[in-house]
Design an enzyme around this catalytic site. Structure first.
Site, PDB file in Angstrom:
ATOM      1  CB  SER A   1      35.448  44.278  35.163  1.00 20.06           C
ATOM      2  OG  SER A   1      34.311  44.551  35.943  1.00 20.06           O
TER       3      SER A   1
ATOM      4  CG  ASP B   1      34.663  52.101  36.953  1.00 22.08           C
ATOM      5  OD1 ASP B   1      33.485  51.709  37.040  1.00 22.08           O
ATOM      6  OD2 ASP B   1      35.608  51.342  36.713  1.00 22.08           O
TER       7      ASP B   1
ATOM      8  CG  HIS C   1      33.573  49.272  34.513  1.00 25.93           C
ATOM      9  ND1 HIS C   1      34.467  49.027  35.535  1.00 25.93           N
ATOM     10  CD2 HIS C   1      33.221  48.047  34.026  1.00 25.93           C
ATOM     11  CE1 HIS C   1      34.640  47.726  35.674  1.00 25.93           C
ATOM     12  NE2 HIS C   1      33.906  47.103  34.768  1.00 25.93           N
TER      13      HIS C   1
END
Length: 324
Positions: free
Chosen positions: A135, A256, A286
């Site tokens: 991320s 996501d 995600h």
């Protein structure tokens, strides 16, 4: 008719957050059950003290090192360490640190300031060395790569990296401009929309409960300076993707809702590496490893293990190190 007795109140022990994501068991016993050993320490950086962790296999040689970086609002002490543990159990020496402003590191909670300050790492002796970023940690990882000397890193692994901010999460340029007129005073204000990121990141409801119970997880709205910095860094990364020459694997779920798959697709399209792999997982959210049902997470981990094991064979010298 006599009144009903008041409902029983849960005892403090029943409502207390366990000290670890696995519950109340001793840390050493848990790590041993996973086939790894763990060491915690603090590192004094020029910009504040960083909490660091090391994960090593209990038995067998170390094939390579992997430097891991967590995502926004997270830390290395809760579910993110499951990724560290898996790689260590495969024979890798894993090093991870709480980013400044996160977890047990110094800094205002979830205020990044200048991300260049966290982008520093050293390879581990003569073994192959890899970077892993999840991320927002993917953006920090890419900065580390760009700031390193050529050929420092054997390969890069990204899990749902943030290189492109989704349209529905982009900070308003007008809003940032107006805040900027306050000469930095507003940078630490928690006034930016969060768009309920956690719910868009975690598919498995039971894992969502575990992640939400992390006592060090940041739950406030994003800070003005954090969003400004992420926008700046994403623009910088997009402009320099052509300079990525190291082998890389980038993975993304097609559903996501936090960091759009465009980030991974753009890296794959623009990266100059002759050895590049893009994995798109249909319908996954995600958090590919921490938030998906076990069968999905295991699929992602199996792909990552196959990729890194093969790169160690292809690009490594064959050297291994046994740890005491």
């Amino acid at each position: 008719m006599p009144p009903e007795p008041p409902p029983e109140q849960p005892s403090p022990a029943a409502t207390e957050t366990p000290p670890n994501f696995w519950g109340y068991g001793p840390e050493e016993e848990y790590y041993k059950s996973q086939g790894v050993r763990n060491k915690k320490s603090y590192f004094d950086s020029p910009n504040g003290r960083l909490f660091t962790q090391q994960f090593l296999p209990l038995e067998g040689p170390v094939k390579a090192t992997v430097f891991m970086t967590h995502g926004y609002g997270s830390d290395t002490g809760w579910l993110f360490q499951k990724i560290c543990i898996r790689f260590a159990a495969w024979g890798y020496a894993v090093y991870a640190a709480d980013l400044l402003g996160h977890g047990r590191s110094d800094g205002l909670r979830c205020y990044l300031g200048d991300m260049e300050k966290v982008a520093a790492a050293e390879p581990f002796r003569d073994l192959p060395a890899f970077l892993f970023g999840e991320s927002m940690g993917g953006a920090a990882t890419m900065l580390m790569y760009f700031q390193s000397k050529p050929d420092t890193w054997t390969g890069l692994i990204f899990s749902a990296p943030l290189f492109v901010i989704p349209e529905n999460m982009k900070p308003s340029k007008i809003r940032l401009f107006l805040y900027g007129l306050l000469f930095g005073i507003a940078d630490t204000w928690t006034t930016m929309p969060d768009n309920k990121m956690v719910g868009k990141a975690i598919k498995d409801p039971e894992k969502l409960k575990i992640i939400a119970s992390n006592p060090r997880r940041y739950t406030g709205k994003p800070r003005v300076g954090t969003m400004r910095e992420l926008a700046r860094v994403c623009d910088y990364i997009q402009s320099n993707l052509g300079n990525v020459t190291a082998p890389f694997l980038t993975a993304h779920g097609t559903a996501d809702g936090v960091t759009c798959p465009t980030s991974s697709k753009l890296l794959y399209e623009k990266g100059s590496s002759a050895d590049k792999t893009l994995k798109l997982y249909d319908g996954m959210y995600h958090s590919l490893i921490q938030g998906e049902p076990d069968e999905n997470a295991d699929l992602v981990l199996a792909d990552m293990r196959a990729w890194i094991d093969q790169r160690v064979l292809i690009y490594g010298s064959g050297a291994t190190v046994f740890v005491d």
